[in-house]
Every structure is written in C-alpha cells, then in structure tokens.
Design a protein around this motif. Structure first.
Motif, short mmCIF file in Angstrom:
data_model
loop_
_atom_site.label_atom_id
_atom_site.label_comp_id
_atom_site.label_asym_id
_atom_site.label_seq_id
_atom_site.Cartn_x
_atom_site.Cartn_y
_atom_site.Cartn_z
N GLU A 169 0.80 -1.15 -0.09
CA GLU A 169 -0.05 0.02 -0.14
C GLU A 169 0.93 1.22 0.07
N THR A 170 0.77 2.03 -1.05
CA THR A 170 1.27 3.38 -0.89
C THR A 170 0.34 4.20 -2.01
N LEU A 171 0.33 5.60 -1.85
CA LEU A 171 -0.24 6.29 -2.87
C LEU A 171 0.94 6.74 -3.77
N ALA A 172 1.94 6.28 -3.57
CA ALA A 172 3.21 6.40 -4.86
C ALA A 172 3.08 5.25 -5.43
N THR A 173 2.18 5.18 -6.47
CA THR A 173 1.72 3.92 -7.22
C THR A 173 2.91 3.43 -7.95
N ALA A 174 3.87 4.10 -8.45
CA ALA A 174 4.99 3.80 -9.38
C ALA A 174 5.88 2.70 -8.32
N ILE A 175 5.73 2.57 -6.98
CA ILE A 175 6.51 1.77 -6.20
C ILE A 175 5.66 0.91 -5.29
N ARG A 176 4.50 0.77 -5.73
CA ARG A 176 3.52 -0.19 -4.98
C ARG A 176 3.64 -1.46 -5.34
N ILE A 177 4.75 -2.06 -4.98
CA ILE A 177 5.06 -3.52 -5.43
C ILE A 177 5.56 -4.33 -4.32
N GLY A 178 5.05 -5.25 -4.02
CA GLY A 178 5.46 -6.20 -2.70
C GLY A 178 6.32 -7.25 -2.89
N ASP A 179 6.60 -7.62 -4.09
CA ASP A 179 7.37 -8.77 -4.54
C ASP A 179 8.07 -8.23 -5.55
N PRO A 180 9.15 -7.55 -5.67
CA PRO A 180 10.12 -7.35 -6.69
C PRO A 180 10.86 -8.15 -7.13
N VAL A 181 10.69 -8.33 -8.56
CA VAL A 181 11.37 -9.55 -9.06
C VAL A 181 12.90 -9.44 -9.27
N SER A 182 13.45 -8.12 -9.23
CA SER A 182 14.68 -7.92 -9.20
C SER A 182 15.40 -7.75 -7.93
N TRP A 183 14.98 -8.23 -6.89
CA TRP A 183 15.60 -8.33 -5.41
C TRP A 183 16.93 -8.53 -5.35
N ARG A 184 17.16 -9.78 -5.93
CA ARG A 184 18.65 -10.47 -5.80
C ARG A 184 19.64 -9.48 -6.54
N LYS A 185 18.94 -8.92 -7.60
CA LYS A 185 20.27 -8.14 -8.51
C LYS A 185 20.57 -6.76 -7.68
N ALA A 186 19.40 -6.31 -7.05
CA ALA A 186 19.37 -4.86 -6.45
C ALA A 186 20.12 -5.35 -5.00
N GLU A 187 19.96 -6.39 -4.45
CA GLU A 187 20.90 -6.51 -3.22
C GLU A 187 22.40 -6.69 -3.47
N SER A 188 22.72 -7.42 -4.64
CA SER A 188 24.07 -7.36 -4.97
C SER A 188 24.65 -6.01 -5.30
N GLU A 189 23.89 -5.36 -6.11
CA GLU A 189 24.49 -3.88 -6.53
C GLU A 189 24.54 -2.77 -5.29
N VAL A 190 23.63 -2.98 -4.43
CA VAL A 190 23.47 -2.20 -3.22
C VAL A 190 24.93 -2.49 -2.19
N LYS A 191 25.04 -3.85 -2.14
CA LYS A 191 26.05 -4.31 -1.28
C LYS A 191 27.33 -3.89 -2.02
N GLU A 192 27.64 -4.20 -3.28
CA GLU A 192 28.70 -3.68 -4.26
C GLU A 192 29.26 -2.34 -3.95
N LEU A 193 28.00 -1.45 -3.70
CA LEU A 193 28.11 0.15 -3.68
C LEU A 193 28.34 0.44 -2.38
N SER A 194 28.07 -0.29 -1.28
CA SER A 194 28.27 0.27 0.09
C SER A 194 27.15 0.79 0.46
N GLY A 195 25.94 0.32 -0.20
CA GLY A 195 24.65 1.32 -0.05
C GLY A 195 23.89 1.07 1.18
N VAL A 196 22.78 1.82 1.36
CA VAL A 196 21.74 1.39 2.44
C VAL A 196 20.36 1.62 1.52
N VAL A 197 19.40 1.05 2.48
CA VAL A 197 17.94 1.32 2.18
C VAL A 197 17.32 1.75 3.14
#
Length: 437
Positions: free
Chosen positions: A302-330
C-alpha cells in the motif's frame, strides 16, 4: 568478446545467446543480465566521441541513450533501433530541497523529461529494439503506470502491438491515459501487480509475446544510460551518493550495472555509495536489509506512490548485490514524508510524481540519522513527471489527501487555491497581503 546473456547468480554461470527469448535461468531460476566486455575501451576517445555527438542531428545521436551506444553493444544493426528519441534529461540544482534535507547542496536528475515522462523510456527503447531484432510482433508488460505508458509509445513507434496488464483500480489516470492514447490493448485484472506478473510470464511464453517488464535484461541495458548521462553532465565527477526510489528494483539494478561497467572501462575512477528508498507500506527490500535473510514479500502493498507499490520485486537479488557492491543503504519513508518532500521539490520549480519524492524524503531521514554527511555531494533520481498524478497534487494542497488506510495527510506545505467574490477592492487587498508574505 561479443555480448551474451548470463545467469546473474554467481554460483550458476549458465549462458545464453542474445537471440534466445529467455528472462530467467533455466537451471536455477535467477534473472539474466547482458555481459559486455570493455577491456579495449579508450576512455578519452569515448568521452570525446559522445561529446561530439551532442551537436549531431543524426537520430541515434539525438537520443540520450543511443548516443552512448558503445556501452550497449548488443545491437549490431543500428537500423533496427527504435527511438523517439529519449534521454537528454536535465540535472537540476535544488538549493531549497537541499536545505530541507539538511545538505549544503543537492542535484536532481529528472527522468520525467523523457518522451512519456518517466525513466522507463531509457530502458524501453532498448527492450523494444531487441524485440524488433528478434522479429517480434507483440510486446507486453504488467504495470502500475509508467511502464505501460512507455511500452505503448515505443510499440506504436515500431509498429508492434502493445498488450498492457494492470491491477484494476490501482493506476494513476495520467498514466493510464497514455497507454490508451498510444493504442495499447489494455487489460485490467482484479489482482495485484505481483500476481499478474506471474500469470503473464506463463502467457507470454505460450502466445509468443515478448515481455518487457524489468525481468527483461535488455530493459536494464537501456536503463543504465541514466547514470552514464548523469556522470557526463557532472563532468565525470562521481558524487558521494546517488539516491533513487525502489519499487520493482530494476532501476537500482541498472544503475549498479552501469556504474560497474563505467568503472571497468576506465570512464570513472571511483564508485559512489547508493541509497534506495521505499514507501513504508511497500518496503520488502528495506526490511530485507534491516532484518537480513531473504526477501519476504508484502502481500498487500500500500502506498499512494503507485509507481513503487510493489510487494514482491522480481529484481531483488540483482538489487541486493548492487547495493552491497556500492556500500549502499536502504530506507523507507511514510506517506506524510513523501507528500511533504514532493511539495518541497515543487517549491524548487521542479515537478515530480509521488514515487520520485521518496528520494528527498529518504535523504532527509538519512542526513538526520548521520548516514549521509551534511556536506556530502548527493545526486538523486526523479523517476517521473508531476503530471503523471495531478489528482495527488490537488488533494495535498487542498487538504484532502489521505493515506491508503484513510488517515489524513497534513498539508504541511499546502498551497490551496483562494476563492474570492468578483470584487475589485477585495482582490486588491488579497494581492497586497500576499505581497507581504
């Protein structure tokens, strides 16, 4: 070495040819990515070439994606490229937003200035081009808005039929209108985004339809041009942080891949840190980084920001790898934080859709937590245009905006229209009062 498709999982390594219609690894189920080699790249020559193309009127050079086509070597026959053109989006300085966030300075890379007013066009030009190379006649996507608008436009430009699947009642009309106007077959399904995507993945294979959601690796190839262009606009000076919203997580996957390849090609000499910001009601990726383990889907996002109203993101493993590679935060932010940040961005003379404003809300939160230093060099990506969701804007400024659970959102920076009688003296008095504010 010629480009090829590879399983993203480091423990698998399965390979596929570029002409194979495949979205995930047949051996382990992981997503695929296009593997390019830039070992022979000459950074100075490339930068000079891309700069010269800025004055060219050739259709491919006018595109802010295909101007960097040496970074997208999967296309060998450039006559097949489908472009509107896209890219060439501005990089704004936003001092008022910086002050709100607690920063000395802040820049916004505004992808809402694309042909269909969102960042999806950068990826869609590459995805539809690959569909043309493969000889496909129908393309499809599941979308809460921006992807459907982009797919419909590029399919129309290429002569293909676009088929749009969307959650019934869960789309901003500014986005739905685009899909309808561009001639797409639009199918509203009484299910959420994640449920529909699973269904469409099966149907696409059976009916010979090319799927162009972010599971498509060629979409990611085009999308990485956002960070290439951003860095060129910055004179190849790498910021300390790049911040972007997170929904299905294709954007951070593309940004990370683009940064890695730019670094490998010698075009940049360092890598930035990244921050991905989700809406609190649709934040499975933020919970993954907070709690560890594997991603647990949010069944009713749930969110009024409809563009990011996604509960099961298909690219999460790619995203997890990229965030860790870039010393990122969420990080995650509330509906109130998004709404206020959006109004502040507007006060900079820069309009954005709600999902885009999650960036500023997240930056403010991260600065207050001490994660981002006040003097840090920060660039943020705004993913969509203000007019994607004008109803949200009016409801906020008129004090009528409510969360998905029907709780009122305060109009902290409200700017409601003023109604007055047809009386010259009263209007004059109003104008004099407003001049003093």
């Amino acid at each position: 070495m010629a480009p090829y498709l590879s399983c993203f999982s480091p423990t698998c390594g399965s390979r596929y040819g570029l002409s194979e219609i495949v979205y995930s690894c047949g051996d382990c189920g992981s997503l695929l990515e296009v593997v390019n080699s830039f070992d022979d790249a000459d950074p100075r020559q490339l930068k000079s070439l891309w700069q010269r193309r800025r004055t060219s009127l050739a259709p491919l050079d006018v595109s802010g994606v295909w101007r960097f086509r040496e970074m997208l070597p999967f296309v060998t026959d450039t006559a097949r490229i489908v472009t509107l053109p896209e890219g060439n989006t501005p990089l704004f300085d936003a001092p008022r937003a910086a002050q709100y966030a607690g920063l000395a300075g802040l820049q916004f890379k505004h992808q809402g200035y694309n042909p269909t007013a969102s960042f999806k066009d950068n990826g869609m030009t590459a995805g539809v081009t690959q569909a043309a190379i493969l000889g496909m006649r129908r393309v499809a996507c599941v979308s809460t808005g921006n992807t459907s608008a982009s797919l419909a436009a590029y399919a129309a430009a290429s002569g293909m039929q676009a088929v749009i699947f969307l959650p019934a009642g869960n789309i901003a009309y500014g986005k739905l209108a685009q899909a309808l106007e561009y001639g797409a077959l639009t199918i509203q399904v009484e299910a959420n985004f994640d449920q529909i995507l699973g269904l469409v993945l099966e149907l696409a294979a059976e009916l010979g339809i090319y799927l162009l959601n972010s599971v498509n690796p060629f979409r990611i190839e085009g999308q990485k041009s956002i960070v290439i262009e951003m860095l060129e606009q910055r004179g190849w000076r790498v910021p300390d942080w790049i911040v972007l919203p997170g929904g299905n997580l294709g954007n951070i996957s593309a940004l990370g891949k683009g940064l890695r390849e730019l670094h490998a090609a010698g075009l940049i000499d360092s890598l930035p840190r990244v921050a991905v910001v989700q809406a609190a009601g649709s934040a499975p990726f933020e919970r993954l980084f907070r709690e560890g383990g594997v991603l647990r889907a949010v069944r009713r996002p749930e969110t009024l920001a409809t563009a990011i109203r996604i509960g099961d993101p298909v690219s999460w493993r790619k995203a997890e790898s990229e965030v860790k590679e870039l010393s990122g935060v969420v990080e995650s932010v509330t509906e109130q934080e998004i709404a206020d940040a959006k109004a502040v961005i507007g006060r900079c003379g820069i309009g954005s859709e709600p999902a885009s404003a999650a960036t500023l809300a997240g930056i403010r939160k991260l600065v207050r937590a001490g994660t981002i230093e006040p003097d840090a060099d920060v660039s943020a990506i705004l993913t969509g245009h203000l007019l994607k969701d004008p109803d949200y804007v009016y409801r906020y400024h008129s004090g009528q905006l409510k969360t998905p659970s029907d709780e009122p959102i305060q109009s902290t920076f409200g700017n409601a229209p003023v109604t007055v009688p047809n009386d010259r003296a009263e209007i004059e008095e109003l104008l004099l009062r407003s001049a003093d504010q």
